[in-house]
Write a protein that holds these residues in place. Sequence first.
Motif, PDB file in Angstrom:
ATOM      1  N   VAL A 168       0.839  -1.193   0.000  1.00 14.44           N
ATOM      2  CA  VAL A 168       0.000   0.000   0.000  1.00 14.44           C
ATOM      3  C   VAL A 168       0.877   1.248   0.000  1.00 14.44           C
ATOM      4  O   VAL A 168       0.640   2.197  -0.750  1.00 14.44           O
ATOM      5  CB  VAL A 168      -0.955   0.006   1.208  1.00 14.44           C
ATOM      6  N   LEU A 169       1.899   1.250   0.819  1.00 17.62           N
ATOM      7  CA  LEU A 169       2.798   2.398   0.852  1.00 17.62           C
ATOM      8  C   LEU A 169       3.526   2.559  -0.478  1.00 17.62           C
ATOM      9  O   LEU A 169       3.783   3.678  -0.921  1.00 17.62           O
ATOM     10  CB  LEU A 169       3.802   2.250   1.991  1.00 17.62           C
ATOM     11  N   ALA A 170       3.827   1.454  -1.124  1.00 18.88           N
ATOM     12  CA  ALA A 170       4.496   1.528  -2.428  1.00 18.88           C
ATOM     13  C   ALA A 170       3.605   2.213  -3.464  1.00 18.88           C
ATOM     14  O   ALA A 170       4.095   2.959  -4.305  1.00 18.88           O
ATOM     15  CB  ALA A 170       4.887   0.132  -2.898  1.00 18.88           C
ATOM     16  N   PHE A 171       2.308   1.982  -3.384  1.00 21.25           N
ATOM     17  CA  PHE A 171       1.398   2.656  -4.301  1.00 21.25           C
ATOM     18  C   PHE A 171       1.437   4.170  -4.095  1.00 21.25           C
ATOM     19  O   PHE A 171       1.345   4.938  -5.046  1.00 21.25           O
ATOM     20  CB  PHE A 171      -0.034   2.145  -4.150  1.00 21.25           C
ATOM     21  N   LEU A 172       1.572   4.574  -2.847  1.00 21.27           N
ATOM     22  CA  LEU A 172       1.662   6.007  -2.569  1.00 21.27           C
ATOM     23  C   LEU A 172       2.938   6.606  -3.150  1.00 21.27           C
ATOM     24  O   LEU A 172       2.985   7.773  -3.503  1.00 21.27           O
ATOM     25  CB  LEU A 172       1.624   6.254  -1.062  1.00 21.27           C
ATOM     26  N   LEU A 173       3.955   5.784  -3.247  1.00 23.84           N
ATOM     27  CA  LEU A 173       5.228   6.235  -3.800  1.00 23.84           C
ATOM     28  C   LEU A 173       5.226   6.201  -5.322  1.00 23.84           C
ATOM     29  O   LEU A 173       6.036   6.855  -5.971  1.00 23.84           O
ATOM     30  CB  LEU A 173       6.353   5.345  -3.263  1.00 23.84           C
ATOM     31  N   ALA A 174       4.310   5.480  -5.900  1.00 25.15           N
ATOM     32  CA  ALA A 174       4.326   5.228  -7.343  1.00 25.15           C
ATOM     33  C   ALA A 174       4.438   6.491  -8.186  1.00 25.15           C
ATOM     34  O   ALA A 174       5.177   6.520  -9.156  1.00 25.15           O
ATOM     35  CB  ALA A 174       3.089   4.430  -7.752  1.00 25.15           C
ATOM     36  N   ALA A 175       3.742   7.523  -7.813  1.00 27.98           N
ATOM     37  CA  ALA A 175       3.778   8.757  -8.616  1.00 27.98           C
ATOM     38  C   ALA A 175       5.183   9.318  -8.717  1.00 27.98           C
ATOM     39  O   ALA A 175       5.630   9.709  -9.789  1.00 27.98           O
ATOM     40  CB  ALA A 175       2.847   9.798  -8.022  1.00 27.98           C
ATOM     41  N   SER A 176       5.913   9.324  -7.600  1.00 31.20           N
ATOM     42  CA  SER A 176       7.274   9.851  -7.661  1.00 31.20           C
ATOM     43  C   SER A 176       8.225   8.838  -8.284  1.00 31.20           C
ATOM     44  O   SER A 176       9.188   9.226  -8.931  1.00 31.20           O
ATOM     45  CB  SER A 176       7.759  10.262  -6.270  1.00 31.20           C
ATOM     46  N   SER A 177       7.953   7.555  -8.147  1.00 30.19           N
ATOM     47  CA  SER A 177       8.817   6.539  -8.742  1.00 30.19           C
ATOM     48  C   SER A 177       8.734   6.553 -10.263  1.00 30.19           C
ATOM     49  O   SER A 177       9.715   6.310 -10.943  1.00 30.19           O
ATOM     50  CB  SER A 177       8.437   5.145  -8.238  1.00 30.19           C
ATOM     51  N   GLU A 182       7.395  12.097   3.444  1.00 25.59           N
ATOM     52  CA  GLU A 182       6.242  11.533   4.154  1.00 25.59           C
ATOM     53  C   GLU A 182       6.258  10.006   4.103  1.00 25.59           C
ATOM     54  O   GLU A 182       5.970   9.342   5.094  1.00 25.59           O
ATOM     55  CB  GLU A 182       4.931  12.061   3.546  1.00 25.59           C
ATOM     56  N   TYR A 183       6.589   9.469   2.951  1.00 26.26           N
ATOM     57  CA  TYR A 183       6.692   8.012   2.783  1.00 26.26           C
ATOM     58  C   TYR A 183       7.771   7.449   3.702  1.00 26.26           C
ATOM     59  O   TYR A 183       7.564   6.450   4.383  1.00 26.26           O
ATOM     60  CB  TYR A 183       7.010   7.701   1.321  1.00 26.26           C
ATOM     61  N   LEU A 184       8.916   8.097   3.730  1.00 25.03           N
ATOM     62  CA  LEU A 184      10.025   7.637   4.575  1.00 25.03           C
ATOM     63  C   LEU A 184       9.657   7.712   6.055  1.00 25.03           C
ATOM     64  O   LEU A 184       9.922   6.770   6.811  1.00 25.03           O
ATOM     65  CB  LEU A 184      11.286   8.444   4.288  1.00 25.03           C
ATOM     66  N   ARG A 185       9.040   8.817   6.477  1.00 30.83           N
ATOM     67  CA  ARG A 185       8.659   8.962   7.882  1.00 30.83           C
ATOM     68  C   ARG A 185       7.582   7.955   8.280  1.00 30.83           C
ATOM     69  O   ARG A 185       7.633   7.383   9.376  1.00 30.83           O
ATOM     70  CB  ARG A 185       8.198  10.387   8.180  1.00 30.83           C
ATOM     71  N   ALA A 186       6.600   7.733   7.409  1.00 37.28           N
ATOM     72  CA  ALA A 186       5.549   6.757   7.720  1.00 37.28           C
ATOM     73  C   ALA A 186       6.148   5.362   7.876  1.00 37.28           C
ATOM     74  O   ALA A 186       5.794   4.635   8.806  1.00 37.28           O
ATOM     75  CB  ALA A 186       4.475   6.765   6.634  1.00 37.28           C
ATOM     76  N   ASN A 187       7.071   4.985   7.003  1.00 34.85           N
ATOM     77  CA  ASN A 187       7.725   3.684   7.128  1.00 34.85           C
ATOM     78  C   ASN A 187       8.600   3.617   8.380  1.00 34.85           C
ATOM     79  O   ASN A 187       8.663   2.583   9.039  1.00 34.85           O
ATOM     80  CB  ASN A 187       8.546   3.376   5.875  1.00 34.85           C
ATOM     81  N   LYS A 219      13.649  -1.189   5.761  1.00 33.91           N
ATOM     82  CA  LYS A 219      14.226  -1.055   4.421  1.00 33.91           C
ATOM     83  C   LYS A 219      13.529   0.048   3.631  1.00 33.91           C
ATOM     84  O   LYS A 219      14.174   0.854   2.967  1.00 33.91           O
ATOM     85  CB  LYS A 219      14.158  -2.381   3.680  1.00 33.91           C
ATOM     86  N   GLU A 220      12.199   0.079   3.692  1.00 28.82           N
ATOM     87  CA  GLU A 220      11.433   1.089   2.961  1.00 28.82           C
ATOM     88  C   GLU A 220      11.745   2.501   3.452  1.00 28.82           C
ATOM     89  O   GLU A 220      11.692   3.453   2.687  1.00 28.82           O
ATOM     90  CB  GLU A 220       9.935   0.820   3.063  1.00 28.82           C
ATOM     91  N   ALA A 221      12.057   2.624   4.735  1.00 31.67           N
ATOM     92  CA  ALA A 221      12.388   3.932   5.304  1.00 31.67           C
ATOM     93  C   ALA A 221      13.849   4.302   5.049  1.00 31.67           C
ATOM     94  O   ALA A 221      14.278   5.387   5.426  1.00 31.67           O
ATOM     95  CB  ALA A 221      12.111   3.937   6.804  1.00 31.67           C
ATOM     96  N   GLN A 222      14.573   3.394   4.442  1.00 32.77           N
ATOM     97  CA  GLN A 222      15.989   3.592   4.126  1.00 32.77           C
ATOM     98  C   GLN A 222      16.824   3.811   5.383  1.00 32.77           C
ATOM     99  O   GLN A 222      17.748   4.621   5.422  1.00 32.77           O
ATOM    100  CB  GLN A 222      16.171   4.740   3.125  1.00 32.77           C
ATOM    101  N   LEU A 223      16.495   3.060   6.423  1.00 32.10           N
ATOM    102  CA  LEU A 223      17.243   3.103   7.675  1.00 32.10           C
ATOM    103  C   LEU A 223      18.304   2.011   7.668  1.00 32.10           C
ATOM    104  O   LEU A 223      18.191   1.024   6.935  1.00 32.10           O
ATOM    105  CB  LEU A 223      16.303   2.874   8.863  1.00 32.10           C
ATOM    106  N   LEU A 233      -0.944   6.591   9.788  1.00 31.95           N
ATOM    107  CA  LEU A 233       0.369   7.231   9.841  1.00 31.95           C
ATOM    108  C   LEU A 233       0.645   8.064   8.596  1.00 31.95           C
ATOM    109  O   LEU A 233       1.228   9.149   8.676  1.00 31.95           O
ATOM    110  CB  LEU A 233       1.465   6.180  10.042  1.00 31.95           C
ATOM    111  N   ILE A 234       0.235   7.558   7.453  1.00 31.13           N
ATOM    112  CA  ILE A 234       0.424   8.304   6.203  1.00 31.13           C
ATOM    113  C   ILE A 234      -0.389   9.595   6.245  1.00 31.13           C
ATOM    114  O   ILE A 234       0.121  10.675   5.929  1.00 31.13           O
ATOM    115  CB  ILE A 234       0.032   7.442   4.989  1.00 31.13           C
TER     116      ILE A 234
END
Length: 143
Positions: free
Chosen positions: A8-17, A26-31, A79-83, A135-136
């Motif tokens: 679901v979070l990946a779909f939110l990222l899709a536009a920028s991807s 926002e995506y990074l913080r939510a993850n 991983k999704e949050a790039q931590l 969270l998103i």
Amino acid sequence: MRFATAIVLAFLLAASSVNGQAPTPEYLRANNNLAHENLICAAYYAVVRACLTDRDKELSDRYEKVGIVFLERAMTHTKEAQLLDSTIPARLKMASDQMNKAIAGQCKNISVVSAEHAYSCKFLVEQPLARAKQLIDAEFNKK
């Protein structure tokens, strides 16, 4: 279902991807928040499991299985949050230490941590997508 939240979070990222852009803050913080919450719940389930081991083996085993689900989800969100991967054991240790301190190392005091974590962890394991959405939404409403 474990990775459904990440999907679901990946779909939110899709536009920028699609545009080749980096993940949104926002995506990074939510993850990051989802990773942290899942690790807190993994620690909570580990503490409860340890208290149940000698009393109710079957229930202890169920707590272990759910704790593993939390840990797997936390790994995905980390991983999704790039931590750094090292945030996982660090956060797990901090949460476990805090909970053991709260119960004074005695299982008879487990209600102290249950009062704080039981309902939120139950919601997180049963409705991960709803929690991810909360969270998103919170991240996007900060603007």
